[in-house]
Scaffold this motif. Structure first.
Motif, PDB file in Angstrom:
ATOM      1  N   LEU A  43       0.903  -1.333  -0.063  1.00 43.71           N
ATOM      2  CA  LEU A  43       0.204   0.180   0.166  1.00 43.71           C
ATOM      3  C   LEU A  43       0.865   1.265   0.063  1.00 43.71           C
ATOM      4  O   LEU A  43       0.524   2.338  -0.639  1.00 43.71           O
ATOM      5  CB  LEU A  43      -1.109  -0.024   1.101  1.00 43.71           C
ATOM      6  N   LEU A  44       1.782   1.266   0.636  1.00 46.79           N
ATOM      7  CA  LEU A  44       2.829   2.420   1.155  1.00 46.79           C
ATOM      8  C   LEU A  44       3.570   2.742  -0.226  1.00 46.79           C
ATOM      9  O   LEU A  44       3.930   1.877  -0.969  1.00 46.79           O
ATOM     10  CB  LEU A  44       3.481   2.093   2.244  1.00 46.79           C
TER      11      LEU A  44
ATOM     12  N   HIS B 289       2.329   4.898 -10.004  1.00 36.49           N
ATOM     13  CA  HIS B 289       1.539   6.078  -9.316  1.00 36.49           C
ATOM     14  C   HIS B 289       1.437   7.045 -10.431  1.00 36.49           C
ATOM     15  O   HIS B 289       1.164   8.282 -10.044  1.00 36.49           O
ATOM     16  CB  HIS B 289       2.830   6.482  -8.327  1.00 36.49           C
TER      17      HIS B 289
ATOM     18  N   GLY C 276      -3.082  12.161  -5.910  1.00 38.16           N
ATOM     19  CA  GLY C 276      -3.684  11.448  -4.692  1.00 38.16           C
ATOM     20  C   GLY C 276      -2.478  10.536  -4.091  1.00 38.16           C
ATOM     21  O   GLY C 276      -2.832  10.143  -2.920  1.00 38.16           O
ATOM     22  N   THR C 277      -1.383  10.271  -4.639  1.00 39.03           N
ATOM     23  CA  THR C 277      -0.437   9.548  -4.073  1.00 39.03           C
ATOM     24  C   THR C 277       0.322  10.345  -2.852  1.00 39.03           C
ATOM     25  O   THR C 277       1.170   9.775  -2.155  1.00 39.03           O
ATOM     26  CB  THR C 277       0.632   8.850  -5.096  1.00 39.03           C
TER      27      THR C 277
ATOM     28  N   PRO D 155      -0.721  12.542  -0.695  1.00 40.47           N
ATOM     29  CA  PRO D 155      -1.286  12.581   0.720  1.00 40.47           C
ATOM     30  C   PRO D 155      -0.923  11.199   1.292  1.00 40.47           C
ATOM     31  O   PRO D 155      -0.541  11.026   2.584  1.00 40.47           O
ATOM     32  CB  PRO D 155      -2.479  12.563   0.538  1.00 40.47           C
ATOM     33  N   LEU D 156      -0.924   9.999   0.555  1.00 42.18           N
ATOM     34  CA  LEU D 156      -0.435   8.753   1.175  1.00 42.18           C
ATOM     35  C   LEU D 156       0.928   8.763   1.884  1.00 42.18           C
ATOM     36  O   LEU D 156       1.334   8.369   2.855  1.00 42.18           O
ATOM     37  CB  LEU D 156      -0.704   7.630   0.072  1.00 42.18           C
ATOM     38  N   LEU D 157       1.888   9.400   0.831  1.00 38.20           N
ATOM     39  CA  LEU D 157       3.159   9.418   1.270  1.00 38.20           C
ATOM     40  C   LEU D 157       3.264  10.343   2.613  1.00 38.20           C
ATOM     41  O   LEU D 157       3.871   9.974   3.384  1.00 38.20           O
ATOM     42  CB  LEU D 157       3.875  10.354   0.073  1.00 38.20           C
TER      43      LEU D 157
ATOM     44  N   ASP E 137       1.021  11.169   4.937  1.00 37.21           N
ATOM     45  CA  ASP E 137       0.082  10.691   6.158  1.00 37.21           C
ATOM     46  C   ASP E 137       1.148   9.683   6.824  1.00 37.21           C
ATOM     47  O   ASP E 137       1.000   9.630   8.096  1.00 37.21           O
ATOM     48  CB  ASP E 137      -1.144  10.203   5.497  1.00 37.21           C
ATOM     49  N   ASP E 138       1.572   8.589   6.052  1.00 33.68           N
ATOM     50  CA  ASP E 138       2.440   7.740   6.762  1.00 33.68           C
ATOM     51  C   ASP E 138       3.713   8.295   7.312  1.00 33.68           C
ATOM     52  O   ASP E 138       3.882   7.921   8.278  1.00 33.68           O
ATOM     53  CB  ASP E 138       2.956   6.656   5.517  1.00 33.68           C
TER      54      ASP E 138
ATOM     55  N   THR F  67      -5.441  11.409  11.725  1.00 31.31           N
ATOM     56  CA  THR F  67      -5.044  12.447  11.201  1.00 31.31           C
ATOM     57  C   THR F  67      -6.492  13.229  10.969  1.00 31.31           C
ATOM     58  O   THR F  67      -7.461  12.822  10.547  1.00 31.31           O
ATOM     59  CB  THR F  67      -4.660  12.086   9.693  1.00 31.31           C
TER      60      THR F  67
END
Ligand SMILES: CCCCCCCCCCCCCCCC(=O)SCCNC(=O)CCNC(=O)[C@H](O)C(C)(C)COP(=O)(O)OP(=O)(O)OC[C@H]1O[C@@H](n2cnc3c(N)ncnc32)[C@H](O)[C@@H]1OP(=O)(O)O
Length: 221
Positions: free
Chosen positions: A103-104, A127, A137-138, A140-142, A144-145, A161
């Motif tokens: 996922l990450l 990506h 959208g990729t 925010p994932l980067l 947030d983690d 968050t």
């Protein structure tokens, strides 16, 4: 890894999980690093390449059919090994890209301590948003983690968050080594404010992000 109960006396009183082995009755499972051999990293890299190919090919019907058959074989091989959240290997191997989670983002943690966290890596074909750039959208994932890691390394208890504000300053390229780095800005009661920046290796700012993470209350998931 810090014992989460040292950070949060109420750790076991968030939410109401099953209490199955490897999880807690808290809102998050405990993160205990997983021990894996080199074959796990090799599997993940192969699966990431499959992801890249899945989004970058135009397959003749017979190739799609053959690939679907192989994918079903893989599903059969892996299905008997499903475990509860907190016991899976993914996300618990800090030395692997993306902590060993598909996922990450497949980035490597270079520095992690109370002063902040820095990771290095690339966005790849999987990506792609459009026009050779990473999908918006990729990011925010980067971030947030990264924020989860930052506040854990800072010694803050379980938090979620509440908001994450990104400014996209420049197009984020694929297949180019980049750095993401951030730190706690300030803590106000349950609230942790965190800032981070995504740059290229020349220091050009691609995006910056500010987020608020709110510590969970007892009983809260
Ligand atoms: C072994 C290997 C290594 C692993 C090592 C471990 C690392 C581990 C990494 C994990 C990495 C994952 C980390 C992902 C973390 C998520 O991404 S969590 C998923 C995304 N987030 C969510 O789903 C959150 C959904 N929202 C909520 O649950 C609730 O709204 C919240 C955020 C808990 C807040 O609700 P609440 O507890 O009722 O709090 P509330 O009283 O409303 O607000 C508290 C304060 O925050 C403020 N606030 C709340 N929301 C906002 C907002 N949106 N804007 C501004 N202010 C706000 C309030 O104004 C209030 O301020 P004060 O009045 O106290 O000054």
């Amino acid at each position: 890894m810090t014992d989460p109960k040292q950070l949060d006396r109420d750790y076991d009183h968030h939410g109401d999980r099953s209490g199955a082995r490897g999880t807690t009755r808290g809102g998050f499972p405990r993160f205990v690093p997983a021990k894996v051999g080199p074959e796990y990293g090799q599997l993940l890299e192969a699966l990431r390449t499959v992801q890249d190919l899945a989004v970058s090919t135009s397959l003749p019907a017979e190739v799609a059919e053959a690939a679907a058959g192989k994918a079903r074989e893989l599903i059969e091989l892996l299905t008997p090994h499903v475990v509860a959240e907190g016991r899976q290997t993914a996300g618990r191997v800090p030395r692997l890209p993306g902590r060993g989670s598909l996922l990450l983002m497949p980035w490597i943690i270079e520095k992690i301590d109370a002063d902040g966290v820095r990771s290095r890596g690339m966005f790849r074909r999987f990506h792609l948003g459009g026009n050779s750039a990473a999908h918006g959208g990729t990011l925010p994932l980067l971030f947030d983690d990264l924020f989860g890691l930052i506040q854990h390394a800072y010694g803050r208890p379980i938090s979620r968050t509440a908001y994450l504000h990104i400014d996209y300053r420049k197009v984020t390229p694929l297949n180019t080594e980049l750095i993401v780095e951030g730190a706690v800005d300030r803590v106000e009661g349950r609230k942790t404010f965190i800032n981070a920046r995504l740059t290229d290796l020349d220091g050009n700012l691609l995006a910056d992000c500010e987020a608020l993470m709110v510590q969970l209350l007892p009983g809260q998931q």
